[in-house]
Design a protein around this motif. Structure first.
Motif, mmCIF file in Angstrom:
data_model
loop_
_atom_site.group_PDB
_atom_site.id
_atom_site.type_symbol
_atom_site.label_atom_id
_atom_site.label_comp_id
_atom_site.label_asym_id
_atom_site.label_seq_id
_atom_site.Cartn_x
_atom_site.Cartn_y
_atom_site.Cartn_z
ATOM 1 N N PRO A 1 0.830 -1.158 -0.040
ATOM 2 C CA PRO A 1 0.069 -0.127 -0.027
ATOM 3 C C PRO A 1 0.894 1.297 -0.020
ATOM 4 C CG PRO A 1 0.130 -0.864 2.107
ATOM 5 C CD PRO A 1 0.539 -2.050 1.073
ATOM 6 N N ASP A 2 2.040 1.165 0.710
ATOM 7 C CA ASP A 2 2.989 2.366 0.581
ATOM 8 C C ASP A 2 4.123 2.409 -0.594
ATOM 9 O OD1 ASP A 2 1.489 3.121 2.705
ATOM 10 O OD2 ASP A 2 2.966 1.889 3.961
ATOM 11 N N THR A 3 3.734 1.421 -1.433
ATOM 12 C CA THR A 3 5.079 1.500 -2.650
ATOM 13 C C THR A 3 5.113 2.784 -3.489
ATOM 14 O OG1 THR A 3 4.500 -0.740 -2.940
ATOM 15 C CG2 THR A 3 5.441 0.236 -4.619
ATOM 16 N N ALA A 4 4.173 3.350 -3.680
ATOM 17 C CA ALA A 4 4.158 4.662 -4.333
ATOM 18 C C ALA A 4 4.673 5.680 -3.642
ATOM 19 C CB ALA A 4 2.677 5.214 -4.717
ATOM 20 N N LEU A 5 4.720 5.825 -2.065
ATOM 21 C CA LEU A 5 5.545 6.735 -1.480
ATOM 22 C C LEU A 5 6.935 6.419 -1.267
ATOM 23 C CD1 LEU A 5 2.494 7.021 1.121
ATOM 24 C CD2 LEU A 5 2.875 8.295 -0.911
ATOM 25 N N GLU A 6 7.278 5.290 -1.483
ATOM 26 C CA GLU A 6 8.637 5.062 -1.264
ATOM 27 C C GLU A 6 9.726 5.338 -2.552
ATOM 28 O OE1 GLU A 6 7.676 0.997 1.475
ATOM 29 O OE2 GLU A 6 8.370 0.854 -0.606
ATOM 30 N N THR A 7 10.971 5.378 -1.872
ATOM 31 C CA THR A 7 11.759 5.791 -2.991
ATOM 32 C C THR A 7 12.260 4.716 -3.970
ATOM 33 O OG1 THR A 7 13.588 5.182 -1.546
ATOM 34 C CG2 THR A 7 12.904 7.645 -1.602
ATOM 35 N N LYS A 8 12.738 4.788 -4.825
ATOM 36 C CA LYS A 8 13.342 3.430 -5.899
ATOM 37 C C LYS A 8 14.305 2.681 -5.157
ATOM 38 C CE LYS A 8 11.016 4.904 -9.556
ATOM 39 N NZ LYS A 8 9.813 3.756 -10.140
ATOM 40 N N PRO A 9 15.225 3.170 -4.555
ATOM 41 C CA PRO A 9 16.032 1.893 -3.715
ATOM 42 C C PRO A 9 15.421 1.150 -2.948
ATOM 43 C CG PRO A 9 17.140 4.189 -3.899
ATOM 44 C CD PRO A 9 15.770 4.393 -4.533
ATOM 45 N N VAL A 10 14.442 1.884 -2.153
ATOM 46 C CA VAL A 10 13.514 1.094 -1.071
ATOM 47 C C VAL A 10 12.689 -0.017 -1.881
ATOM 48 C CG1 VAL A 10 11.940 1.163 0.729
ATOM 49 C CG2 VAL A 10 13.600 2.782 0.640
ATOM 50 N N GLN A 11 11.894 0.583 -2.923
ATOM 51 C CA GLN A 11 11.243 -0.355 -3.649
ATOM 52 C C GLN A 11 11.921 -1.669 -4.189
ATOM 53 O OE1 GLN A 11 9.088 1.611 -6.645
ATOM 54 N NE2 GLN A 11 8.174 3.141 -5.236
ATOM 55 N N LYS A 12 13.176 -1.416 -4.748
ATOM 56 C CA LYS A 12 14.051 -2.438 -5.227
ATOM 57 C C LYS A 12 14.475 -3.437 -3.986
ATOM 58 C CE LYS A 12 15.955 0.149 -9.180
ATOM 59 N NZ LYS A 12 17.266 0.613 -9.981
ATOM 60 N N ARG A 13 14.550 -2.820 -2.894
ATOM 61 C CA ARG A 13 15.156 -3.939 -1.849
ATOM 62 C C ARG A 13 14.196 -4.698 -1.340
ATOM 63 N NH1 ARG A 13 18.116 0.604 -0.150
ATOM 64 N NH2 ARG A 13 16.477 1.410 1.589
ATOM 65 N N ARG A 14 12.734 -4.001 -1.433
ATOM 66 C CA ARG A 14 11.589 -4.783 -0.941
ATOM 67 C C ARG A 14 11.220 -6.081 -2.039
ATOM 68 N NH1 ARG A 14 8.382 -3.415 3.380
ATOM 69 N NH2 ARG A 14 8.837 -1.331 4.155
ATOM 70 N N ARG A 15 11.330 -5.326 -3.059
ATOM 71 C CA ARG A 15 11.043 -6.569 -4.071
ATOM 72 C C ARG A 15 12.021 -7.551 -4.243
ATOM 73 N NH1 ARG A 15 8.589 -2.800 -9.148
ATOM 74 N NH2 ARG A 15 6.808 -1.936 -8.012
ATOM 75 N N ARG A 16 13.240 -7.181 -4.089
ATOM 76 C CA ARG A 16 14.541 -8.226 -4.190
ATOM 77 C C ARG A 16 14.269 -9.330 -2.886
ATOM 78 N NH1 ARG A 16 18.375 -5.268 -3.014
ATOM 79 N NH2 ARG A 16 18.563 -4.378 -5.172
ATOM 80 N N THR A 17 13.821 -8.745 -1.705
ATOM 81 C CA THR A 17 13.538 -9.611 -0.786
ATOM 82 C C THR A 17 12.385 -10.312 -0.893
ATOM 83 O OG1 THR A 17 14.458 -7.809 0.757
ATOM 84 C CG2 THR A 17 13.102 -9.584 1.789
ATOM 85 N N TRP A 18 11.459 -10.274 -1.496
ATOM 86 C CA TRP A 18 10.078 -10.769 -1.787
ATOM 87 C C TRP A 18 10.543 -11.861 -2.858
ATOM 88 C CZ3 TRP A 18 7.279 -11.963 -6.214
ATOM 89 C CH2 TRP A 18 6.031 -12.305 -6.038
ATOM 90 N N LEU A 19 11.384 -11.702 -3.661
ATOM 91 C CA LEU A 19 11.940 -12.629 -4.472
ATOM 92 C C LEU A 19 12.887 -13.750 -4.029
ATOM 93 C CD1 LEU A 19 12.682 -10.549 -7.829
ATOM 94 C CD2 LEU A 19 10.635 -12.055 -7.667
ATOM 95 N N VAL A 20 13.546 -13.282 -3.112
ATOM 96 C CA VAL A 20 14.080 -14.379 -2.432
ATOM 97 C C VAL A 20 13.380 -15.202 -1.451
ATOM 98 C CG1 VAL A 20 16.082 -14.534 -0.497
ATOM 99 C CG2 VAL A 20 16.479 -12.969 -2.233
ATOM 100 N N ILE A 21 12.411 -14.716 -0.811
ATOM 101 C CA ILE A 21 11.471 -15.502 -0.204
ATOM 102 C C ILE A 21 10.476 -16.432 -0.896
ATOM 103 C CG2 ILE A 21 9.530 -15.546 1.809
ATOM 104 C CD1 ILE A 21 10.453 -12.862 2.715
ATOM 105 N N GLN A 22 10.046 -15.814 -2.091
ATOM 106 C CA GLN A 22 9.340 -16.691 -2.877
ATOM 107 C C GLN A 22 10.251 -17.820 -3.492
ATOM 108 O OE1 GLN A 22 6.389 -16.059 -2.040
ATOM 109 N NE2 GLN A 22 5.642 -15.951 -4.383
#
Length: 343
Positions: free
Chosen positions: A280-301
């Motif tokens: 829900p807060d993806t649009a308010l986050e900076t690009k580096p934060v979004q990349k880290r979150r998505r990278r962590t999501w991919l690692v867990i998946q």
């Protein structure tokens, strides 16, 4: 008659409650007041509702604020009594710990079962050659002491604690926001906490593991009085006799188990809280934060996919293709599966 009133003095009065000469200096606009740090943690309860004050004035307000501050501090930190018992922790604190520690015990069983039901059959490429390893592992997790401690009690405690957490949080939300939402613009809004993917997969996992235990453990004990003849050949026979139902049920079972356990452990380790793809807060986050979150999501998946492949490689790739058994054992197995389908 002389006037006894004191003459007017051209100086600041010293008789008022708060004299102008005693005012504290106010901060300038360019030096804002420091804000207190935010309290984090998912298993802390909401602060207690402030008690209604019957007094008035500054004394009543300061007393209410002092009472509210003490209630928040006790809820967050807790105290310790003379007997060493923790005080100040609510039901959410204890239910969260039950849910967490019960998963530790069940992880021991699932690791041993993964090795004997999938990894060893994958290595031997034979169901009969893997049966002896399964019988040996049963001496670890299927005794009168270890089976309740590693299987039944952790499952029941984990599911009950998860359901209890939802009930407690819903009750807190209803006490705090239920009345206001019915009267205001949010009328009709549910006070139930949102159902996360971890919780949803956990409920599917609970239903499928209950069916798995019932067919492979409870039903043989109820019909034959013993389950010593139940092993990998029994699973292979079920896939041969009822292939569609077996493949569908075990696919859902292993998928829910892999997703729930990997994401659950990621949550215990504090990794899942930093993982999201479209939050829900993806649009308010900076690009580096979004990349880290998505990278962590991919690692867990990726961990979920790895766990699923570990289960299905030997469990479905070898055991499910073992074929039906022959002789009188086949009649026993057919009778058990027929009774299971009638349930």
């Amino acid at each position: 008659m002389s006037d006894s009133r004191p003459p007017l003095a051209g100086k600041a009065s010293q008789d008022t409650l708060a004299s102008l000469l005693e005012l504290e200096p106010m901060p300038m606009p360019d030096s804002p007041l420091p804000t207190p740090p935010a309290v984090s943690g998912t298993d802390k309860e909401l602060p207690a509702l402030p008690a209604e004050s019957t007094g008035s004035g500054l004394g009543s307000l300061s007393g209410a604020q002092h009472s509210h501050t003490r209630s928040v501090s006790a809820a967050e930190k807790g105290t310790t009594s003379a007997l060493g018992l923790s005080q100040g922790h609510g039901s959410i604190y204890y239910l969260s710990r039950i849910q967490r520690y019960s998963s530790y015990a069940f992880t021991i069983f699932s690791s041993v079962h993964l090795a004997t039901a999938s990894l060893i059959p994958l290595a031997t490429r034979s169901v009969p050659a893997s049966e002896s390893y399964l019988l040996l592992a049963r001496e670890i997790y299927q005794t009168r002491v270890s089976e309740p401690l590693l299987v039944f009690v952790p499952i029941v405690a984990h599911v009950a604690a998860g359901a209890g957490l939802r009930l407690v949080r819903q009750s807190q939300n209803r006490r705090r926001y239920g009345g206001a939402s019915r009267q205001g613009r949010g009328a009709g809004k549910s006070t139930w906490p949102s159902l996360s993917w971890i919780s949803a997969s956990g409920y599917v996992f609970a239903v499928t593991i209950a069916a798995h235990v019932a067919v492979n453990r409870l039903l043989p004990m109820a019909v034959q009085g013993d389950s010593s003849d139940i092993g990998l050949a029994y699973i292979a026979h079920g896939f041969a006799r009822h292939p569609l139902l077996a493949w569908l049920s075990y696919g859902v079972f292993l998928g829910a188990a892999s997703g729930h356990m990997v994401w659950g452990w990621a949550r215990w380790l504090g990794v899942a809280q930093r993982a999201s793809w479209l939050g829900p807060d993806t649009a308010l986050e900076t690009k580096p934060v979004q990349k880290r979150r998505r990278r962590t999501w991919l690692v867990i998946q990726g961990g979920v996919l790895l766990a699923f492949c570990a289960w299905v490689s030997g469990g479905l790739g070898v055991v499910a293709r073992g074929g039906p058994v022959q002789g009188w054992v086949a009649k026993v197995y057919d009778e058990l599966y027929d009774k299971a389908l009638l349930l």
